[in-house]
Motif scaffolding. Structure first.
Motif, short mmCIF file in Angstrom:
data_model
loop_
_atom_site.label_atom_id
_atom_site.label_comp_id
_atom_site.label_asym_id
_atom_site.label_seq_id
_atom_site.Cartn_x
_atom_site.Cartn_y
_atom_site.Cartn_z
N SER A 94 0.86 -1.19 0.00
CA SER A 94 0.00 0.00 0.00
C SER A 94 0.89 1.24 0.00
CB SER A 94 -0.92 0.01 1.22
OG SER A 94 -0.17 0.01 2.43
N ARG A 95 0.50 2.23 -0.80
CA ARG A 95 1.22 3.50 -0.84
C ARG A 95 0.22 4.62 -0.66
NH1 ARG A 95 2.88 7.79 -3.92
NH2 ARG A 95 5.09 8.37 -3.77
N LEU A 96 0.29 5.29 0.49
CA LEU A 96 -0.65 6.35 0.82
C LEU A 96 0.11 7.66 0.99
CD1 LEU A 96 -2.83 4.51 3.51
CD2 LEU A 96 -3.11 4.53 1.02
N GLY A 97 -0.24 8.66 0.17
CA GLY A 97 0.35 9.98 0.29
C GLY A 97 -0.52 10.88 1.16
N MET A 98 -0.20 12.16 1.17
CA MET A 98 -0.91 13.11 2.02
C MET A 98 -2.40 13.11 1.70
SD MET A 98 -0.05 17.09 2.85
CE MET A 98 -0.56 17.70 1.23
N ALA A 99 -3.24 12.99 2.73
CA ALA A 99 -4.70 12.96 2.68
C ALA A 99 -5.26 11.62 2.23
CB ALA A 99 -5.26 14.07 1.79
N ASP A 100 -4.39 10.64 1.93
CA ASP A 100 -4.87 9.31 1.56
C ASP A 100 -5.21 8.51 2.82
OD1 ASP A 100 -4.48 9.88 -1.10
OD2 ASP A 100 -2.59 8.77 -1.26
N TYR A 101 -6.06 7.49 2.64
CA TYR A 101 -6.44 6.61 3.74
C TYR A 101 -6.99 5.32 3.16
CZ TYR A 101 -11.28 7.74 2.62
OH TYR A 101 -12.48 7.87 1.96
N LEU A 102 -7.07 4.29 4.01
CA LEU A 102 -7.68 3.02 3.65
C LEU A 102 -8.84 2.78 4.60
CD1 LEU A 102 -7.71 0.28 2.14
CD2 LEU A 102 -6.02 -0.54 3.79
N ILE A 109 -6.43 2.03 7.64
CA ILE A 109 -5.30 2.95 7.87
C ILE A 109 -5.86 4.36 7.87
CG2 ILE A 109 -3.08 3.81 7.02
CD1 ILE A 109 -2.71 1.07 5.64
N SER A 110 -5.60 5.10 8.95
CA SER A 110 -6.16 6.45 9.06
C SER A 110 -5.50 7.40 8.06
CB SER A 110 -5.98 6.98 10.48
OG SER A 110 -4.61 7.25 10.75
N ARG A 111 -6.09 8.56 7.91
CA ARG A 111 -5.62 9.53 6.92
C ARG A 111 -4.18 9.96 7.18
NH1 ARG A 111 -8.88 12.24 3.55
NH2 ARG A 111 -10.69 11.80 4.90
N VAL A 112 -3.39 9.97 6.13
CA VAL A 112 -2.00 10.43 6.21
C VAL A 112 -2.00 11.96 6.18
CG1 VAL A 112 0.24 10.45 5.05
CG2 VAL A 112 -1.10 8.34 5.13
N ARG A 113 -1.37 12.57 7.15
CA ARG A 113 -1.35 14.04 7.23
C ARG A 113 -0.16 14.66 6.52
NH1 ARG A 113 -2.56 12.56 12.54
NH2 ARG A 113 -0.49 13.23 13.24
N ARG A 114 0.93 13.89 6.41
CA ARG A 114 2.14 14.39 5.73
C ARG A 114 2.96 13.22 5.25
NH1 ARG A 114 7.32 14.68 6.78
NH2 ARG A 114 7.05 13.88 8.92
N GLY A 115 3.65 13.41 4.11
CA GLY A 115 4.59 12.41 3.63
C GLY A 115 3.92 11.23 2.94
N VAL A 116 4.64 10.10 2.90
CA VAL A 116 4.17 8.90 2.20
C VAL A 116 4.33 7.70 3.12
CG1 VAL A 116 4.49 7.36 0.23
CG2 VAL A 116 4.75 9.84 -0.07
#
Length: 232
Positions: free
Chosen positions: A125-133, A213-220
């Motif tokens: 899984s690759r989640l960037g800023m604002a991404d989530y599962l 996976i909660s929302r990513v706020r910064r980075g990857v």
């Protein structure tokens, strides 16, 4: 990677019985975790990209491995399965479920193929800023193994912020119980795929679990999810 035989399996089984997950801190050293993501990197061939938005499961990308899985994942799958199959069978026995898992992964995968399950579910899984599962389960098909492995391949606070691994458990006549797994780079966890036994006042019953996976706020944030059954 260390031998699976050296892990504290009685303690792991106890954690799974109590919480529905078991943490394996430092399963991979920083160097091995970084080497693994370099080897399995999302630019490599043999990965099938599926945007989470296309399935309504969030934002970001999943990269599914084709069969056969790349090294070292087949050895991981076989090694973990050999120790987890007795736990899975004990859970089924506790819940009076007749299905029993074979001792070796190859035999279980043969059952999957005979039932039309030949699509690899293991993925990066690759989640960037604002991404989530979003909350979900991996229980497609007639043959579903009740446990799976997740590994974090990025460092919280350094590579990304947010992106916590979350599980929920729904017990009878109770609100969902949230759980946040404190994973760091190289940490792994064994988690319940969809259900596990829980002892209530009138004996054991099956409780429902999901993970997210909660929302990513910064980075990857990059992670690995290893399933033991294949999908239809």
């Amino acid at each position: 990677m260390q031998s699976f035989d050296r892990l504290d399996w009685p303690s792991i089984a106890s954690q799974l019985d109590i919480e529905g997950y078991a943490l394996l801190p430092g399963l991979l050293s920083r160097e091995k975790a970084q080497g693994l993501i370099a080897r399995l990197g999302t630019d490599a061939s043999g990965l099938r990209r599926e945007p989470l938005a296309s399935s309504g499961l969030g934002c970001g990308d999943l990269f599914y491995f084709e069969d056969p899985l790349p090294v070292p994942l087949p050895a991981w799958r076989s090694g973990f399965y050999r120790h987890l199959a007795p736990i899975a069978n004990r859970w089924n026995e506790t819940l009076d479920m007749p299905y029993r898992y074979p001792a070796e992964l190859d035999e279980f995968l043969q059952r999957c193929r005979e039932a039309g399950q030949a699509r690899a579910l293991s993925h990066l899984s690759r989640l960037g800023m604002a991404d989530y599962l979003a909350l979900h389960q991996r229980k497609e098909g007639a043959h579903v193994f009740p446990l799976q492995i997740v590994v974090l391949l990025a460092e919280p606070s350094s590579d990304f912020e947010g992106g916590e691994f979350v599980m929920t458990e729904q017990r009878q006549r109770m609100q969902s119980r949230p759980m946040v797994l404190p994973l760091r780079l190289g940490d792994a966890a064994i988690i319940s795929t969809a259900h596990r036994p829980f002892k209530g006042g009138k004996g054991y019953y099956r409780v429902n679990l999901k993970h997210a996976i909660s929302r990513v706020r910064r980075g990857v944030r990059v992670g690995l999810e290893l399933s033991f059954h294949d999908g239809p």
